[in-house]
Design an enzyme around this catalytic site. Structure first.
Site, PDB file in Angstrom:
ATOM      1  N   PHE A   1       0.835  -1.196   0.000  1.00 28.11           N
ATOM      2  CA  PHE A   1       0.000   0.000   0.000  1.00 28.11           C
ATOM      3  C   PHE A   1       0.869   1.246   0.000  1.00 28.11           C
ATOM      4  O   PHE A   1       1.849   1.324   0.751  1.00 28.11           O
ATOM      5  CB  PHE A   1      -0.888   0.057   1.250  1.00 28.11           C
ATOM      6  CG  PHE A   1      -1.869  -1.070   1.374  1.00 28.11           C
ATOM      7  CD1 PHE A   1      -3.166  -0.946   0.911  1.00 28.11           C
ATOM      8  CD2 PHE A   1      -1.501  -2.264   1.985  1.00 28.11           C
ATOM      9  CE1 PHE A   1      -4.075  -1.983   1.043  1.00 28.11           C
ATOM     10  CE2 PHE A   1      -2.398  -3.302   2.124  1.00 28.11           C
ATOM     11  CZ  PHE A   1      -3.694  -3.167   1.644  1.00 28.11           C
ATOM     12  N   ASP A   2       0.503   2.209  -0.831  1.00 26.55           N
ATOM     13  CA  ASP A   2       1.088   3.530  -0.672  1.00 26.55           C
ATOM     14  C   ASP A   2       0.475   4.155   0.583  1.00 26.55           C
ATOM     15  O   ASP A   2      -0.606   3.756   1.013  1.00 26.55           O
ATOM     16  CB  ASP A   2       0.800   4.389  -1.902  1.00 26.55           C
ATOM     17  CG  ASP A   2       1.430   5.757  -1.796  1.00 26.55           C
ATOM     18  OD1 ASP A   2       2.639   5.829  -1.543  1.00 26.55           O
ATOM     19  OD2 ASP A   2       0.706   6.760  -1.939  1.00 26.55           O
ATOM     20  N   LYS A   3       1.168   5.115   1.162  1.00 29.11           N
ATOM     21  CA  LYS A   3       0.655   5.716   2.404  1.00 29.11           C
ATOM     22  C   LYS A   3      -0.319   6.853   2.126  1.00 29.11           C
ATOM     23  O   LYS A   3      -1.507   6.757   2.415  1.00 29.11           O
ATOM     24  CB  LYS A   3       1.809   6.235   3.274  1.00 29.11           C
ATOM     25  CG  LYS A   3       1.326   6.925   4.564  1.00 29.11           C
ATOM     26  CD  LYS A   3       2.476   7.411   5.404  1.00 29.11           C
ATOM     27  CE  LYS A   3       3.138   8.649   4.830  1.00 29.11           C
ATOM     28  NZ  LYS A   3       2.259   9.863   4.933  1.00 29.11           N
TER      29      LYS A   3
END
Length: 660
Positions: free
Chosen positions: A351-353
């Site tokens: 996941f990107d933040k």
């Protein structure tokens, strides 16, 4: 006999025939065939009529049952394809030559009724997709020259203002200029609750940058207005709306083959010639064993019918079509069988933040000016530069900074340039301005930060803040600390993914490692990889993919390179982003993670059904081939053959009713 036409729903082997009875013409012809066959058989067995009476019934049954089959066979032969339709005609003709008119008519009846029902079943999945296109209304109430006129939506142009009454569907994508309401966006985004909408504060700004309009002001064609009367300015033509793009991409998804489809194609390329060779051998069985040619011919035709891999050919496409249609109804766009199967096989997700696990709306929490620098001067320089950028952190600094500064005059910034993954540069009054991560300073020709500034950055990061340093000319003006809040649904979503069998979930971020770890703890992730530039994210995904299949979840814009290197690229908030729709393998139309477990669960269910269908289709062929060699007749073979084809199609249709 390959049956591969089932893999090409657009223009080949399309059984959706029209005719004198409309869409059901093929089914009615099949029933007429069955009726004539029944009459002829009853007359022949129960009465003592002249021989020509039951023969007329059987010939008429041949004509009605073989009409569409003959048409398909002619089309196939014209394209140099030898398939099941041609085979059935050969077998029926052979039965007639041998005098077995009743059995030949039975063969055509079973085949035609099977294909008519198969067409009806597959049509249900296709209609689920076509229904998406019908969500948008055909006309719109438009303000033109000071009056309201009703026009076809195809005549709407960008800049038109449409009036939408309560409980009506919206005719176009756009932004609200007048009125407040709640809108049911489920037809496009899959969101279960209506979303509150209100007018934009600046029409000109929204008109100039329609892709940057925030969710409370943006509306989509096909969604349903609540109780408020609203006016919407159109930002896209009817052919370019989010709904139109989704329908187009879902339709294209039918043609993208999954790994299982490619496997069945390779299998058929070996299997079909083998069966044809076996059939030729069986035709000459009378030479070896003591039986008439009639029996050898009959057996060979029965084996051909039994071995035709129709069910195998349609086993995967029917499941993929149903899965893609169900996903689209739930606000998830899956671009074909490959992503659908891969998503169901995942064990790891990255996941990107920012904007994925967090809200993507960071707020300024701290402003630390250098000694001798006024806080407002620091903020004015930062706002002047960052208002030129589209980055989420830049927008946050510009918005919050303007609120803090009020009506203060701002300097004019020019020549903005982005240093990907690190920050930006610009000029104010001819002087260079740098704003970015602390790591940007001290690299290349950029002078390092002072000890005082480095200490300030360390304190902010220890508090979980994202930091930006502002430098004008040779002088550090100070640092700005920002905080992004985790999405409320993130923790629950990740727990549901764990329950579905996703054993490893990693957050990858360009932010500082300590900030990344703080967010990871809040949402329940075990792994957080921080301090990653865009190229580092790509390498991280490649490393993960070397260990197992991995998905990358991001916004589809900044994360596009990393998503492209993942097994499956998943974009969030795709309803508001053309780039996300184009770049992702799977697009979550809503701006949230809530639909990700639904997509993973549906994909796992689809993989299970594909496997069931393969077992059934291969198992039936494995049973019928030796059974027909040992004496099973054409009639029972066709009945079982067509039954297995219907079984795999109806099994696939269960996906349309999938619930998480």
């Amino acid at each position: 006999m390959t049956g591969q036409t089932h893999n090409k729903p657009d223009d080949e082997h399309d059984h959706a025939h029209g005719g004198i009875f409309g869409a059901n013409t093929e089914l009615i012809f099949a029933l007429i065939c069955g009726g004539l066959l029944g009459i002829g058989f009853a007359v022949e067995k129960l009465l003592d009529p002249p021989g020509w009476i039951p023969l007329v019934c059987y010939v008429a049954a041949y004509l009605s049952g073989g009409f569409f089959t003959l048409r398909e066979a002619i089309d196939n032969l014209g394209q140099k394809r030898f398939e099941i339709d041609t085979l059935m005609l050969v077998a029926a003709a052979g039965a007639a030559i041998l005098g077995a008119w009743a059995e030949g008519a039975l063969l055509l009846f079973l085949f035609s009724i099977g294909h008519a029902l198969e067409n009806y079943a597959m049509g249900r999945a296709k209609r689920a997709i076509e229904a998406l296109a019908e969500l948008a209304p055909q006309t719109a109430l438009v303000r033109r020259d000071g009056s309201l006129v009703e026009l076809p939506v195809k005549q709407l142009v960008v800049g038109d203002t449409v009036v939408v009454k309560p409980d009506e569907r919206l005719p176009a994508d756009g932004f609200i200029v007048k009125g407040t309401t709640s809108i049911d966006q489920a037809p496009v985004t899959g969101e279960s609750m209506p979303v509150d909408k209100r007018p934009v504060s600046d029409d000109a700004a929204a008109r100039a940058r329609p892709d940057m309009i925030e969710a409370p002001y943006r509306v989509f064609a096909g969604t349903i207005n609540g109780s408020g009367l609203i006016e919407v300015e159109v930002t896209r033509k009817s052919s370019e709306t989010t709904l139109a793009r989704v329908v187009e991409l879902v339709s294209q998804a039918e043609t993208r083959q999954s790994p299982t489809q490619r496997f069945t194609d390779r299998f058929e390329r070996v299997f079909v010639p083998s069966v044809l060779l076996l059939t030729v051998v069986l035709l000459f069985a009378w030479v070896v064993i003591d039986e008439p040619f009639r029996d050898s011919f009959y057996r060979a035709m029965a084996v051909l019918v039994a071995a035709s891999p129709c069910a195998l050919a349609i086993a995967t496409p029917s499941a993929v079509l149903s899965g893609v249609a169900r996903a689209a109804r739930g606000g998830v766009l899956v671009k074909g069988g490959g992503p659908l199967e891969d998503l169901g096989a995942l064990k790891a997700i990255a996941f990107d933040k920012t904007g994925t696990l967090t809200e993507g709306r960071p707020r300024i929490t701290d402003i630390i000016p250098r000694d001798g620098v006024d806080e407002r001067d620091l903020l004015a320089v930062a706002v002047a530069v960052e208002r030129l950028s589209d980055h989420p952190l830049a927008r946050a600094i510009a918005k919050d900074g303007e609120d803090r500064l009020g009506q203060a005059d701002l300097p004019v910034a020019t020549d903005l340039a982005s240093l990907i993954g690190r920050g930006v540069t610009a000029k104010i009054d001819g002087e260079p301005v740098l704003i970015g991560k602390a790591e940007m300073f001290g690299t290349g020709d950029i002078k390092p930060l002072s000890d005082v500034m480095s200490d300030a950055i360390a304190r902010l990061r220890d508090g979980g803040r994202t930091t930006m340093v502002v430098r004008r000319g040779e002088r550090d003006l100070g640092a700005i600390g920002l905080m992004d809040t985790p999405r409320a649904a993130a923790k629950d979503t990740l727990a549901r993914l764990h329950a579905l069998g996703i054993t490893r979930m990693i957050m990858i971020s360009g932010d500082n490692q300590k900030v990344a770890e703080a967010i990871a703890r809040d949402v329940g992730l075990d792994e957080a990889w921080g301090d990653l530039l865009p190229e580092d994210k790509v390498e991280a995904i490649r490393k993960l993919r070397g260990e197992a299949k991995v998905a990358m979840v991001g916004d589809g814009v900044n994360d596009a390179p990393a998503m492209a290197n993942a097994t499956v690229g998943i974009a969030m908030g795709a309803a508001g982003s053309d780039v996300a729709l184009e770049t992702a393998d799977v697009a979550l139309m809503a701006d949230g993670l809530a639909h990700l477990p639904f997509a993973v669960g549906l994909s796992r269910k689809t993989r299970g059904i594909i496997r069931q269908n393969l077992v059934v289709s291969l198992g039936i062929v494995g049973f019928l081939v030796p059974a027909t060699i040992l004496g099973l007749g054409i009639g029972p073979a066709v009945m079982i053959h067509e039954g297995s084809t219907l079984l795999v199609v109806f099994n696939a249709l269960r996906l349309l009713a999938y619930r998480e």
